[in-house]
Design a protein around this motif. Structure first.
Motif, PDB file in Angstrom:
ATOM      1  N   MET A   1      43.686  41.780  49.587  1.00 48.93           N
ATOM      2  CA  MET A   1      44.697  42.220  48.521  1.00 48.93           C
ATOM      3  C   MET A   1      45.204  40.740  47.679  1.00 48.93           C
ATOM      4  O   MET A   1      45.205  39.648  48.450  1.00 48.93           O
ATOM      5  N   ALA A   2      45.600  41.047  46.504  1.00 47.57           N
ATOM      6  CA  ALA A   2      46.051  39.989  45.512  1.00 47.57           C
ATOM      7  C   ALA A   2      47.192  40.030  45.054  1.00 47.57           C
ATOM      8  O   ALA A   2      47.514  41.155  44.585  1.00 47.57           O
ATOM      9  N   LEU A   3      48.177  39.069  45.311  1.00 51.05           N
ATOM     10  CA  LEU A   3      49.573  39.167  44.495  1.00 51.05           C
ATOM     11  C   LEU A   3      49.594  37.951  43.498  1.00 51.05           C
ATOM     12  O   LEU A   3      49.038  36.829  43.571  1.00 51.05           O
ATOM     13  N   GLY A   4      50.464  38.062  42.447  1.00 52.52           N
ATOM     14  CA  GLY A   4      50.636  36.879  41.614  1.00 52.52           C
ATOM     15  C   GLY A   4      51.013  37.559  40.219  1.00 52.52           C
ATOM     16  O   GLY A   4      51.410  38.613  39.704  1.00 52.52           O
ATOM     17  N   ASP A   5      50.559  36.722  39.212  1.00 58.31           N
ATOM     18  CA  ASP A   5      50.724  36.697  37.791  1.00 58.31           C
ATOM     19  C   ASP A   5      49.274  36.712  37.142  1.00 58.31           C
ATOM     20  O   ASP A   5      48.235  37.416  37.572  1.00 58.31           O
ATOM     21  N   SER A   6      49.256  36.501  36.082  1.00 58.16           N
ATOM     22  CA  SER A   6      48.008  36.622  34.978  1.00 58.16           C
ATOM     23  C   SER A   6      46.696  35.906  35.593  1.00 58.16           C
ATOM     24  O   SER A   6      45.666  36.546  35.254  1.00 58.16           O
ATOM     25  N   PHE A   7      47.062  34.752  36.291  1.00 56.66           N
ATOM     26  CA  PHE A   7      45.766  34.158  36.794  1.00 56.66           C
ATOM     27  C   PHE A   7      45.105  35.109  37.863  1.00 56.66           C
ATOM     28  O   PHE A   7      43.949  35.219  37.726  1.00 56.66           O
ATOM     29  N   THR A   8      45.604  36.026  38.638  1.00 58.11           N
ATOM     30  CA  THR A   8      45.281  36.793  39.572  1.00 58.11           C
ATOM     31  C   THR A   8      44.757  38.033  39.050  1.00 58.11           C
ATOM     32  O   THR A   8      43.772  38.761  39.376  1.00 58.11           O
ATOM     33  N   GLU A   9      45.541  38.568  38.013  1.00 58.70           N
ATOM     34  CA  GLU A   9      45.293  39.841  37.560  1.00 58.70           C
ATOM     35  C   GLU A   9      44.014  39.705  36.552  1.00 58.70           C
ATOM     36  O   GLU A   9      43.224  40.635  36.627  1.00 58.70           O
ATOM     37  N   GLY A  10      43.685  38.670  36.104  1.00 59.38           N
ATOM     38  CA  GLY A  10      42.319  38.279  35.254  1.00 59.38           C
ATOM     39  C   GLY A  10      42.219  38.061  34.008  1.00 59.38           C
ATOM     40  O   GLY A  10      41.498  38.222  33.223  1.00 59.38           O
ATOM     41  N   VAL A  11      43.578  37.737  33.544  1.00 55.78           N
ATOM     42  CA  VAL A  11      43.500  37.734  31.902  1.00 55.78           C
ATOM     43  C   VAL A  11      42.763  36.514  31.479  1.00 55.78           C
ATOM     44  O   VAL A  11      42.603  35.515  32.076  1.00 55.78           O
ATOM     45  N   GLY A  12      42.048  36.725  30.576  1.00 54.88           N
ATOM     46  CA  GLY A  12      40.997  35.869  30.021  1.00 54.88           C
ATOM     47  C   GLY A  12      39.610  36.414  30.197  1.00 54.88           C
ATOM     48  O   GLY A  12      38.630  35.965  29.327  1.00 54.88           O
ATOM     49  N   ASP A  13      39.403  37.000  31.125  1.00 56.02           N
ATOM     50  CA  ASP A  13      38.162  37.819  31.543  1.00 56.02           C
ATOM     51  C   ASP A  13      38.298  39.030  30.918  1.00 56.02           C
ATOM     52  O   ASP A  13      38.361  40.171  31.741  1.00 56.02           O
ATOM     53  N   VAL A  14      37.735  39.382  29.714  1.00 55.73           N
ATOM     54  CA  VAL A  14      38.078  40.610  29.207  1.00 55.73           C
ATOM     55  C   VAL A  14      36.980  41.617  29.456  1.00 55.73           C
ATOM     56  O   VAL A  14      35.835  41.370  29.465  1.00 55.73           O
ATOM     57  N   ASP A  15      37.349  43.131  29.857  1.00 61.88           N
ATOM     58  CA  ASP A  15      36.435  43.839  30.158  1.00 61.88           C
ATOM     59  C   ASP A  15      37.326  45.371  29.869  1.00 61.88           C
ATOM     60  O   ASP A  15      38.213  45.692  30.730  1.00 61.88           O
ATOM     61  N   ALA A  16      37.126  45.913  28.855  1.00 58.68           N
ATOM     62  CA  ALA A  16      37.780  46.911  28.203  1.00 58.68           C
ATOM     63  C   ALA A  16      37.783  48.073  29.141  1.00 58.68           C
ATOM     64  O   ALA A  16      38.502  49.074  29.241  1.00 58.68           O
TER      65      ALA A  16
END
Length: 258
Positions: A1-16
């Motif tokens: 499981m992953a907690l956090g902010d944009s770093f862990t959400e994956g922002v910057g690695d776009v996949d529509a």
């Protein structure tokens, strides 16, 4: 499981095709683990969240899901705010780590990235260094694993970063996934070395731009990314205000997930 902010959400690695339209290193790690073993994955991270918000909005749900392995990274958005009390915030951070450790979860923490070569964020370096020392102390005290982003100098290459200069791009997230898998293998959280399951990113050639092209690029970046970021800071809003967690319950991912 992953907690956090944009770093862990994956922002910057776009996949529509994915929730919140991003993939990210955590998804990439989960894809490998799901393919190689009986792993399920949840990701509660949401862009823009500060340490207090991660504690208040993600901790209880995370404990309810009772993960065997939990990654936690928050603090980047606090470091960007000079008035934030890092000592007080990290006491709360330690409390979050302690609760997972006491519940029997293996905890993986991250140090912050070294911004020494960033014209935009280099002034935050001393605060990041303080944050990192606090992370190491917490890890030592509670038996957590540390993924040492600060020491991974490869990420100083601009080709691993998205156009906003704040988040990694798909190449950066792929490299981070490989790094994380290597850390998990070294600490015997996973069996075998699965870092090679993610192909090393192939970097494009560095662009050689004229002075005029560089100026145009700077103006475009300021208009598209800097001005909206300043506006959010002034209005007290966040890019994640309208978003929810990508995977609030356990799923099994494959690389072709829609």
């Amino acid at each position: 499981m992953a907690l956090g902010d944009s770093f862990t959400e994956g922002v910057g690695d776009v996949d529509a095709a994915r929730p919140n339209q991003v993939r990210g290193w955590a998804d990439r790690v989960a894809e490998v683990l799901s393919a190689e073993g009986d792993w399920e994955y949840a990701n509660l991270a949401v862009r823009g969240k500060k340490i207090g918000q991660v504690i208040n909005q993600q901790l209880d749900q995370g404990l309810f899901l009772a993960p065997d392995l939990v990654s936690i990274y928050a603090g980047g958005n606090d470091i960007l705010r000079p008035t934030a009390d890092l000592d007080a915030l990290m006491r709360g951070y330690e409390g979050m780590v302690r609760r997972f450790a006491e519940a029997g979860s293996t905890v993986m923490l991250f140090t912050g990235f070294d911004t020494v070569e960033s014209p935009l964020f280099s002034k935050t370096r001393p605060r990041t260094a303080i944050y990192n020392e606090k992370v190491r102390e917490i890890a030592d005290k509670h038996g957590a694993i540390v993924a040492d982003y600060w020491r991974w100098r490869e990420f100083s290459d601009l080709r691993y970063w998205a156009a906003d200069r704040l988040h990694m791009n798909e190449l950066g997230h792929a490299l981070m996934a490989s790094k994380v898998l290597n850390v998990l293998g070294e600490h015997q959280v996973t069996e075998g070395n699965w870092a090679d399951k993610i192909l090393a990113p192939v970097l494009p050639d560095l662009a050689v731009n004229s002075r005029g092209e560089k100026l145009k690029e700077e103006l475009g970046w300021a208009t598209e990314h800097l001005v909206p970021w300043i506006k959010r800071r002034l209005t007290g809003t966040s890019s994640g205000d309208s978003l929810s967690a990508k995977y609030p319950k356990y799923v099994q991912l494959s690389a072709s997930v829609n």
